[in-house]
Motif scaffolding. Structure first.
Motif, PDB file in Angstrom:
ATOM      1  N   ASN A 229      10.880 -31.002  -0.781  1.00  0.00           N
ATOM      2  CA  ASN A 229      11.753 -30.079  -1.808  1.00  0.00           C
ATOM      3  C   ASN A 229      13.102 -30.285  -1.449  1.00  0.00           C
ATOM      4  O   ASN A 229      13.741 -29.441  -0.861  1.00  0.00           O
ATOM      5  CB  ASN A 229      11.211 -28.810  -1.529  1.00  0.00           C
ATOM      6  N   GLN A 230      13.794 -31.163  -2.075  1.00  0.00           N
ATOM      7  CA  GLN A 230      15.180 -31.580  -1.906  1.00  0.00           C
ATOM      8  C   GLN A 230      16.117 -30.764  -2.925  1.00  0.00           C
ATOM      9  O   GLN A 230      15.517 -30.730  -4.013  1.00  0.00           O
ATOM     10  CB  GLN A 230      15.442 -33.138  -2.148  1.00  0.00           C
ATOM     11  N   PRO A 231      16.937 -30.178  -2.311  1.00  0.00           N
ATOM     12  CA  PRO A 231      17.792 -29.373  -3.160  1.00  0.00           C
ATOM     13  C   PRO A 231      18.895 -30.322  -4.038  1.00  0.00           C
ATOM     14  O   PRO A 231      19.292 -31.153  -3.437  1.00  0.00           O
ATOM     15  CB  PRO A 231      18.589 -28.440  -2.237  1.00  0.00           C
ATOM     16  N   ILE A 232      19.215 -29.670  -5.079  1.00  0.00           N
ATOM     17  CA  ILE A 232      20.081 -30.217  -5.924  1.00  0.00           C
ATOM     18  C   ILE A 232      20.820 -29.197  -6.469  1.00  0.00           C
ATOM     19  O   ILE A 232      20.382 -28.168  -6.741  1.00  0.00           O
ATOM     20  CB  ILE A 232      19.640 -31.328  -6.969  1.00  0.00           C
ATOM     21  N   SER A 233      22.196 -29.550  -6.605  1.00  0.00           N
ATOM     22  CA  SER A 233      22.947 -28.262  -7.496  1.00  0.00           C
ATOM     23  C   SER A 233      22.910 -27.826  -8.870  1.00  0.00           C
ATOM     24  O   SER A 233      22.505 -28.800  -9.625  1.00  0.00           O
ATOM     25  CB  SER A 233      24.558 -28.460  -6.958  1.00  0.00           C
ATOM     26  N   GLU A 234      23.158 -26.748  -9.191  1.00  0.00           N
ATOM     27  CA  GLU A 234      23.090 -26.326 -10.612  1.00  0.00           C
ATOM     28  C   GLU A 234      23.810 -27.210 -11.728  1.00  0.00           C
ATOM     29  O   GLU A 234      23.769 -27.413 -12.634  1.00  0.00           O
ATOM     30  CB  GLU A 234      23.378 -24.836 -10.651  1.00  0.00           C
ATOM     31  N   GLU A 235      25.181 -27.455 -10.942  1.00  0.00           N
ATOM     32  CA  GLU A 235      25.986 -28.140 -11.528  1.00  0.00           C
ATOM     33  C   GLU A 235      25.552 -29.729 -11.891  1.00  0.00           C
ATOM     34  O   GLU A 235      25.646 -30.008 -12.931  1.00  0.00           O
ATOM     35  CB  GLU A 235      27.578 -28.335 -10.909  1.00  0.00           C
ATOM     36  N   ALA A 236      24.948 -30.179 -11.024  1.00  0.00           N
ATOM     37  CA  ALA A 236      24.342 -31.588 -11.177  1.00  0.00           C
ATOM     38  C   ALA A 236      23.176 -31.608 -12.108  1.00  0.00           C
ATOM     39  O   ALA A 236      22.979 -32.358 -12.988  1.00  0.00           O
ATOM     40  CB  ALA A 236      23.775 -32.227  -9.880  1.00  0.00           C
ATOM     41  N   PHE A 237      22.336 -30.665 -12.145  1.00  0.00           N
ATOM     42  CA  PHE A 237      21.417 -30.468 -13.308  1.00  0.00           C
ATOM     43  C   PHE A 237      21.939 -30.387 -14.520  1.00  0.00           C
ATOM     44  O   PHE A 237      21.641 -30.837 -15.502  1.00  0.00           O
ATOM     45  CB  PHE A 237      20.622 -29.272 -12.828  1.00  0.00           C
ATOM     46  N   SER A 238      22.837 -29.215 -14.682  1.00  0.00           N
ATOM     47  CA  SER A 238      23.428 -29.066 -15.997  1.00  0.00           C
ATOM     48  C   SER A 238      23.939 -30.166 -16.524  1.00  0.00           C
ATOM     49  O   SER A 238      23.826 -30.589 -17.621  1.00  0.00           O
ATOM     50  CB  SER A 238      24.609 -27.960 -15.789  1.00  0.00           C
ATOM     51  N   ASN A 239      24.917 -31.009 -15.626  1.00  0.00           N
ATOM     52  CA  ASN A 239      25.449 -32.361 -16.210  1.00  0.00           C
ATOM     53  C   ASN A 239      24.342 -33.237 -16.492  1.00  0.00           C
ATOM     54  O   ASN A 239      24.646 -33.816 -17.675  1.00  0.00           O
ATOM     55  CB  ASN A 239      26.309 -32.928 -15.117  1.00  0.00           C
ATOM     56  N   LEU A 240      23.350 -33.252 -16.002  1.00  0.00           N
ATOM     57  CA  LEU A 240      22.398 -34.373 -16.259  1.00  0.00           C
ATOM     58  C   LEU A 240      21.470 -33.903 -17.542  1.00  0.00           C
ATOM     59  O   LEU A 240      21.271 -34.683 -18.487  1.00  0.00           O
ATOM     60  CB  LEU A 240      21.360 -34.528 -15.124  1.00  0.00           C
ATOM     61  N   TYR A 241      21.143 -32.570 -17.332  1.00  0.00           N
ATOM     62  CA  TYR A 241      20.558 -32.169 -18.704  1.00  0.00           C
ATOM     63  C   TYR A 241      21.386 -32.347 -19.890  1.00  0.00           C
ATOM     64  O   TYR A 241      20.986 -33.010 -20.835  1.00  0.00           O
ATOM     65  CB  TYR A 241      20.472 -30.610 -18.482  1.00  0.00           C
TER      66      TYR A 241
END
Length: 528
Positions: free
Chosen positions: A79-91
């Motif tokens: 379960n590797q963490p990724i930031s909310e910002e990185a997710f939002s940008n990719l989204y």
């Protein structure tokens, strides 16, 4: 980006003129063929290939670290963490990418056959064949259910969109990201359809325990008297073969929940391995691969369109996806009562575990957490002798919560419903791999049948001196000497050395469970 703006972005995509919602199987098949995404086989199934990714990409799977889950997730290599910002940008990028496509396909359905606990989902696909896959694997809504269907989780899959690791915070071009606050799975850079299925399973492994439901990576069937059996086991242990019983009806082959009401299938279909598939060996799977089914990375004759299931040119991990209703002997809907019998399957290549043993609750929790089987020599580069393999709860890649949470729930369920638990070794006897021989399937079937029929509940047992397992002294249809592994070895010293070697591996693996009660380790594991 907050969840409201994400919802608005999604709404704009779903209201676009390129959106194709809830196409029928024939319509999707036509789309696949017209778009040259796949071909038709001689049985009417769709065959597609997945490029360089012919399996899951566990190193590219992430969970968004959010305030609501920060202290709940078992963070680490799985379960590797990724930031909310990185997710939002990719989204944002993926949504914009899909808006420009000529067609985007949407499937609305459910995860969970029990209507009290099911989760409405929607799957948004760049590929028509991926949408057909979703139609086969998830639970399809009735017409009236579709009218008020409100998705609680969304899978967005854009295989041809590739991440830029330097910019997007990923390890490669591929990403599988779960955001629990945004209720979204975002997939890109891989055409392997199994990522969609397993992502939803990971989601259910996070959400179901909150409602007191144990999610399980197992197959399940039910007997004529309504008795329910669960089969846990890693690849190569015989889970599919042993759970496909003509005298019992299949509930499901891979993912289940155990609620206060009983067992229910999480899926609406099967995702079966089909390397070396034949009608003689597995007639149910073979005959289910017909119109509407999806074959993944199976080699097909270009002229006759006949599938060659023995050809592993593209991958050993060839797959078939089909609806449960393609099998005759099923429970429909896929729900049943509480399990009477639980079977843990292992293929012990060391040849030292008993072919069947009865487990106490503590032993059941110990072996559930261990999830042991063997990798054999020659199956992977560099493996020259049997390698002990441990997959927590028989499904470690899909467990967002700490392992002891699932084990404790299993222990509580066993106590509450008086379920009988057995460890069944389908591996080697009379010596390790290369010396002994594989346990005869007829013997294993006889032992499993005896367990399911309750014949072993009150039989005399003898305790294994190294693993502490209770071995039945007699099982109908099985020679008594086969039941005790030490009696099948010609060299007793060699047996004892090999058994102690495996016991040490169990102990070493169990050290990682630092929050598990010492009682489980002391009562459940090998004798010190």
């Amino acid at each position: 980006m907050n969840s409201v703006s994400i919802s608005n972005e999604l709404s704009q995509l779903l209201n676009g003129s390129n959106i194709q919602v809830q196409l029928s199987v024939p319509q999707l098949v036509e789309k696949v063929l017209n778009r040259n995404e796949g071909s038709l086989t001689s049985t009417g199934a769709i065959r597609a290939t997945t490029g360089k990714y012919t399996g899951r990409s566990p190193k590219d799977k992430y969970i968004v670290e959010e305030a609501s889950n920060k202290d709940k997730i078992d963070w680490g290599s799985v379960n590797q963490p990724i930031s909310e910002e990185a997710f939002s940008n990719l989204y944002n990028k993926v949504i914009s990418y899909l808006k420009e496509k000529d067609e985007v396909f949407v499937f609305k359905g459910f995860a969970g056959a029990d209507k009290k606990h099911r989760m409405p989902i929607q799957v948004i696909n760049e590929y028509a064949w991926h949408n057909l896959f979703a139609h086969q694997l998830f639970i399809r809504p009735a017409e009236d259910e579709l009218l008020d269907h409100q998705s609680e989780f969304t899978v967005i899959s854009a295989p041809n969109f590739k991440a830029d690791p330097a910019v997007d915070g990923t390890k490669s071009e591929t990403f599988i990201i779960i955001s629990f606050e945004r209720r979204t799975v975002l997939i890109g850079g891989t055409e392997y359809a199994g990522e969609m299925k397993k992502s939803i399973f990971s989601v259910m492994n996070y959400m179901l325990p909150e409602n007191g439901i144990l999610p399980m990576h197992c197959s399940a069937n039910v007997g004529r008297e309504g008795d329910v059996a669960l089969f846990f086991g890693l690849s190569g242990t015989g889970k599919t073969t042993l759970s496909a019983d003509p005298n019992r009806k299949l509930i499901g082959d891979d993912e289940h929940g155990w609620s206060a009401n009983g067992v229910f299938n999480i899926e609406g279909g099967c995702y079966a391995k089909c390397i070396n598939l034949s009608r003689e060996k597995e007639p149910q799977i073979f005959d289910a691969i017909r119109f509407g089914a999806v074959l993944e990375n199976v080699v097909v004759n270009s002229e006759t369109r006949v599938a060659d299931y023995d050809d592993s040119t593209l991958t050993e991990n060839t797959r078939a996806a089909y609806q449960l209703q393609a099998i005759d002997n099923i429970v429909d809907p896929s729900i049943a009562g509480h399990p009477n019998t639980i079977v843990f399957l292992t293929a012990d290549a060391f040849g030292v575990l008993p072919p069947i043993s009865k487990l106490s609750k503590e032993q059941a929790m110990y072996h559930f957490l261990s999830g042991y089987t063997s990798k054999l020599a020659g199956t992977e580069r560099g493996i020259t002798s049997p390698q002990a393999t441990f997959s927590t709860c028989f499904g470690s890649p899909f467990l967002p919560l700490p392992a002891n949470r699932y084990a404790e729930m299993l222990g509580e369920k066993i106590d509450e419903h008086n379920a009988k638990v057995f460890l069944v070794n389908t591996g080697w006897t009379g010596g390790e791999y290369g010396v002994g021989e594989r346990m005869k399937l007829a013997y294993t079937r006889a032992m499993v049948e005896a367990a399911l029929e309750g014949e072993l509940n009150n039989v005399e047992t003898v305790k294994d001196g190294i693993f502490g397992l209770e071995i039945p002294q007699h099982v109908t249809g099985v020679p008594d000497e086969v039941l005790q592994p030490n009696k099948t070895w010609a060299d007793q010293a060699a047996y004892e050395a090999k058994a102690k070697e495996l016991a040490a591996k169990f102990r070493e693996n169990f050290k990682k469970f630092t929050s598990v009660s010492s009682e489980i380790e002391e009562k459940g594991g090998p004798i010190a």
